[in-house]
Design a protein around this motif. Structure first.
Motif, short mmCIF file in Angstrom:
data_model
loop_
_atom_site.label_atom_id
_atom_site.label_comp_id
_atom_site.label_asym_id
_atom_site.label_seq_id
_atom_site.Cartn_x
_atom_site.Cartn_y
_atom_site.Cartn_z
N GLU A 165 -1.85 7.67 -8.45
CA GLU A 165 -1.58 9.02 -7.98
C GLU A 165 -0.56 9.02 -6.85
OE1 GLU A 165 -3.97 12.88 -6.08
OE2 GLU A 165 -5.09 11.14 -6.83
N GLU A 166 -0.72 8.09 -5.91
CA GLU A 166 0.22 8.02 -4.78
C GLU A 166 1.63 7.64 -5.25
OE1 GLU A 166 -2.70 6.59 -4.98
OE2 GLU A 166 -3.86 6.87 -3.12
N SER A 167 1.71 6.80 -6.28
CA SER A 167 3.03 6.42 -6.81
C SER A 167 3.75 7.62 -7.42
CB SER A 167 2.87 5.32 -7.86
OG SER A 167 2.44 4.11 -7.28
N GLU B 108 4.95 9.82 -4.71
CA GLU B 108 6.10 9.26 -4.00
C GLU B 108 7.37 9.36 -4.83
OE1 GLU B 108 7.96 7.16 -0.72
OE2 GLU B 108 6.41 8.68 -1.07
N GLN C 290 3.88 -6.45 -8.28
CA GLN C 290 2.48 -6.11 -8.04
C GLN C 290 1.74 -5.81 -9.35
OE1 GLN C 290 4.96 -4.75 -6.00
NE2 GLN C 290 4.47 -6.04 -4.23
N THR D 220 0.85 -1.20 0.00
CA THR D 220 0.00 0.00 0.00
C THR D 220 0.88 1.24 0.00
OG1 THR D 220 -0.05 0.06 2.41
CG2 THR D 220 -1.76 -1.24 1.31
N PRO D 221 0.31 2.41 -0.30
CA PRO D 221 1.12 3.64 -0.24
C PRO D 221 1.80 3.84 1.12
CG PRO D 221 -0.90 4.07 -1.41
CD PRO D 221 -1.03 2.67 -0.88
N GLU D 222 1.10 3.56 2.18
CA GLU D 222 1.71 3.71 3.50
C GLU D 222 2.94 2.82 3.64
OE1 GLU D 222 0.58 3.17 8.27
OE2 GLU D 222 -0.85 2.58 6.71
N VAL E 233 -0.48 0.14 -8.82
CA VAL E 233 -1.92 0.00 -8.56
C VAL E 233 -2.46 1.31 -7.97
CG1 VAL E 233 -3.62 -1.16 -7.09
CG2 VAL E 233 -1.89 -2.50 -8.30
N TYR E 234 -1.61 1.97 -7.19
CA TYR E 234 -1.95 3.27 -6.60
C TYR E 234 -1.28 4.36 -7.43
CZ TYR E 234 -3.03 0.08 -2.77
OH TYR E 234 -3.53 -0.96 -2.00
N ASN F 103 4.04 1.02 -5.97
CA ASN F 103 3.10 0.04 -6.50
C ASN F 103 2.14 0.77 -7.44
OD1 ASN F 103 1.15 -1.84 -7.05
ND2 ASN F 103 0.59 -2.25 -4.92
#
Length: 281
Positions: free
Chosen positions: A145-147, A150, A167, A111-113, A142-143, A140
């Motif tokens: 925007e968060e990727s 990051e 993933q 997960t992003p976290e 799959v996420y 990852n």
């Protein structure tokens, strides 16, 4: 010999073109054993004394400047031990990341976290050894925007590339925005890879536990779609059919390989040189 879950594999600057790369790469296969065994290193026939007893393998290894292009932190061992091994092999810099093998027992999902925690550990190691470690950001896709967020966060703090696991396959549309971001940054994408050995005329495309692991054909599809991207096919020495891999990707100059892994067969380096050339290894 392993440090932080990944064998030390030797890479070198392309500026140093005056020596015999084939001979050097072959000889460095002995180097890890040299650390542990000193000069009492068996040759490939199993005898204790090499054919040329006057040849000092470690002296040869120490002659050249080297970069370890595929390393990890936080997967076992300590960074101090890793730096110690690097010092003993005259490895000047190590490219590090911390992926999440979330098919394993008791490993959290990517997960992003969780991938932020991994990258924080890499950033911490970079700060402790700023002259030795080059960080790669792990995400990852799959996420999406968060990727992308990051990647920006970590590149702003000095990371130099991307490490991705299984993933999402490298040719999955979920990956496209990440690849495009790395193209903009002019940074390489190191991708976990598996090309299973064929049997009875059939080649399974994915590993038993890693259903989304990228195979050679997946790299080719991504490379054709994004010829300006730089892809690093991980660990040809990690088992599987490395010769098939080299034949499959040889006509795509934006796919590079690293030879890390625990199953380096004696003819692998020669095959990689034959099919891909020294500048793609």
């Amino acid at each position: 010999m392993k440090t932080e879950g990944c064998n030390i594999i030797i890479y070198y600057s392309m500026r140093y073109r005056h020596f015999n790369r084939r001979k050097f790469l072959r000889d460095t296969l002995y180097s890890a054993a040299g650390i542990m065994m000193g000069s009492n290193i068996p040759d490939l026939s199993g005898t204790k004394n090499p054919a040329n007893p006057a040849f000092d393998i470690m002296k040869e290894v120490m002659k050249y400047r080297k970069i370890d292009a595929h390393e990890h932190v936080g997967l076992g061992g300590t960074v101090e031990a890793q730096i110690d091994f690097a010092d003993r092999l005259n490895i000047e810099k190590l490219v590090i990341s911390k992926p999440i093998p979330d098919y394993s027992v008791n490993v959290p999902p990517a997960t992003p976290e969780e991938f932020r925690k991994c990258n924080d550990e890499v950033l911490s190691a970079m700060k402790r050894y700023p002259d030795r470690y080059l960080g790669q950001v792990y995400v990852n896709p799959v996420y999406g925007e968060e990727s992308l967020e990051e990647i920006k966060r970590c590149v702003d703090q000095g990371m130099v590339g991307l490490k991705v696991y299984y993933q999402v396959k490298i040719n999955d549309p979920l990956f496209y925005p990440v690849i495009e971001k790395m193209i903009d940054l002019k940074m390489i994408i190191l991708m976990h890879a598996v090309t299973a050995i064929g049997f009875a005329g059939h080649r399974p495309k994915y590993g038993n536990q890693q259903m989304n692991a990228s195979a050679a054909e997946d790299f080719v599809e991504a490379a054709k779609r994004y010829p300006e991207a730089m892809f690093q096919y991980a660990h040809t020495g990690g088992g599987g059919d490395w010769e098939y891999t080299c034949k499959t990707i040889r006509n795509y100059p934006n796919i590079y390989v690293d030879t890390s892994g625990s199953n380096n067969e004696g003819s692998m380096i020669d095959a990689v040189l034959k099919y891909l050339g020294e500048d793609r290894m």
